[in-house]
Design a protein around this motif. Sequence first.
Motif, short mmCIF file in Angstrom:
data_model
loop_
_atom_site.label_atom_id
_atom_site.label_comp_id
_atom_site.label_asym_id
_atom_site.label_seq_id
_atom_site.Cartn_x
_atom_site.Cartn_y
_atom_site.Cartn_z
N GLN A 187 1.05 -72.88 -63.84
CA GLN A 187 0.20 -73.35 -63.55
C GLN A 187 0.32 -74.27 -64.40
O GLN A 187 -0.47 -75.58 -64.14
CB GLN A 187 -0.95 -72.98 -62.69
CG GLN A 187 -0.48 -72.33 -61.47
CD GLN A 187 -1.90 -71.61 -61.21
OE1 GLN A 187 -2.68 -70.26 -61.41
NE2 GLN A 187 -2.61 -72.89 -59.96
N LYS A 188 -0.37 -74.20 -66.27
CA LYS A 188 -0.43 -74.62 -66.70
C LYS A 188 0.44 -75.70 -67.52
O LYS A 188 0.49 -76.39 -67.31
CB LYS A 188 -1.06 -73.56 -68.16
CG LYS A 188 -2.06 -73.06 -67.35
CD LYS A 188 -2.65 -72.12 -68.92
CE LYS A 188 -2.58 -72.77 -70.27
NZ LYS A 188 -3.09 -71.53 -71.31
N THR A 198 -0.33 -68.11 -55.38
CA THR A 198 -0.53 -66.95 -56.72
C THR A 198 -1.35 -65.76 -56.44
O THR A 198 -1.07 -64.47 -57.34
CB THR A 198 -1.20 -67.47 -57.79
OG1 THR A 198 -2.56 -67.83 -57.10
CG2 THR A 198 -0.72 -68.99 -58.38
N THR A 199 -1.14 -65.29 -54.82
CA THR A 199 -2.10 -63.91 -54.68
C THR A 199 -1.50 -63.40 -53.68
O THR A 199 -1.42 -62.30 -53.09
CB THR A 199 -3.33 -64.99 -53.91
OG1 THR A 199 -2.86 -65.68 -52.69
CG2 THR A 199 -4.14 -65.42 -54.46
N LEU A 217 4.71 -76.49 -58.87
CA LEU A 217 4.09 -77.92 -58.03
C LEU A 217 2.99 -77.65 -58.06
O LEU A 217 1.96 -78.92 -58.57
CB LEU A 217 5.37 -78.11 -56.99
CG LEU A 217 4.74 -78.83 -55.85
CD1 LEU A 217 5.58 -80.00 -56.22
CD2 LEU A 217 5.84 -78.62 -54.97
N HIS A 218 2.43 -76.17 -57.44
CA HIS A 218 1.04 -76.48 -57.45
C HIS A 218 0.04 -76.61 -59.06
O HIS A 218 -0.62 -77.88 -58.99
CB HIS A 218 0.29 -75.23 -57.04
CG HIS A 218 -0.52 -75.27 -56.43
ND1 HIS A 218 -1.82 -74.64 -58.16
CD2 HIS A 218 -1.51 -75.17 -56.09
CE1 HIS A 218 -2.70 -74.72 -56.96
NE2 HIS A 218 -3.12 -75.24 -56.21
N GLY A 219 0.58 -76.76 -59.97
CA GLY A 219 -0.45 -77.05 -61.06
C GLY A 219 -0.29 -78.77 -61.45
O GLY A 219 -1.06 -78.97 -61.58
N ARG A 251 7.87 -69.19 -59.24
CA ARG A 251 8.03 -69.73 -59.82
C ARG A 251 8.76 -71.70 -60.29
O ARG A 251 6.97 -72.60 -60.22
CB ARG A 251 8.68 -69.79 -61.59
CG ARG A 251 7.67 -68.35 -61.75
CD ARG A 251 8.38 -67.40 -63.20
NE ARG A 251 7.78 -66.14 -63.49
CZ ARG A 251 7.88 -65.26 -62.89
NH1 ARG A 251 8.29 -64.58 -62.17
NH2 ARG A 251 7.27 -64.41 -63.22
N PRO A 252 9.32 -72.18 -59.38
CA PRO A 252 9.24 -73.58 -59.19
C PRO A 252 8.47 -74.49 -58.06
O PRO A 252 7.89 -75.42 -58.62
CB PRO A 252 10.46 -73.92 -58.81
CG PRO A 252 11.04 -73.19 -59.47
CD PRO A 252 10.77 -71.98 -59.56
#
Length: 276
Positions: free
Chosen positions: A158-159, A219-220, A240-242, A235-236
């Motif tokens: 996310q970062k 992430t949950t 994207l959400h980040g 993970r991609p």
Amino acid sequence: MSGIIRGIIAPHPPIIVPEIGRGEISKVRKTIDSLNLLAEEVQRIKPELMIVISPHSPFFYDSFAINNDQPLYGDLSAFGASHLEFRFDNDLSFVEEVTNAARTHHLEVTPFTSRRTTFGRYGGLDHGVLVPVYYLARNYRSKIVNVSISGLDYKSHQKWGSLLDEVVEKRGERTIFVASGDLSHRLIPGAPAGYSPRGREFDEKIVEIVRSGDLASLTTLDADLIESAGECGLRPLITLHGCLDRKNYQCEFLSYEGPFGVGYLVAQVNTTTSFT
């Protein structure tokens, strides 16, 4: 509007490239039609930059990676189509700014080239980049930046997305972020990673999340479910959400299918007003 204005979720099976899939492409028609639709959107938007994250780009357990080649190049010779060669302009100033800005995010970012990586020679853009851009860059070509996932946790991804978005916002360039990844590789007996009944459960959950627009819930997900799915796209998607979690956005589901035992999801994420 500048910054990351569109997110694209795209699969990367070489079989969806007609020169490779040939007679089999009729089985992935929904995926191809969706990617052709997105190619028209790219042509309409005319982004100045396209960032593509691929789970098959050089992988480090404790660092993200960013491609430092100029130009970016690659071919699909590994899949019997050596005549399909690609060259794109990289944005080396963006690469440098991301690498420098990573320190403020307490992230490690490692530039890599075709000449050498920590683990040896890198042979050019991988199919996780080339298959989506075969469609998305068909009608309009921008500069492309190729980045990777890592072995770090989901919060770090996310970062990573947030870092990329902050650099884009600072530069003021219209940018599209492409999250390249396939879902479960275990949908049917004989699938590439073997069969798991939870593969379909995982894919249904991801489709539900994208349809709802609640990307934060990626992430949950249950860790056992993720492990059972044998996926390469989570993970991609979290990256994207980040990229987008400081903005208003809407998800648009386009298609899902898995005729060969691997889940192919196509969607786009449209952004509106940034909260920053």
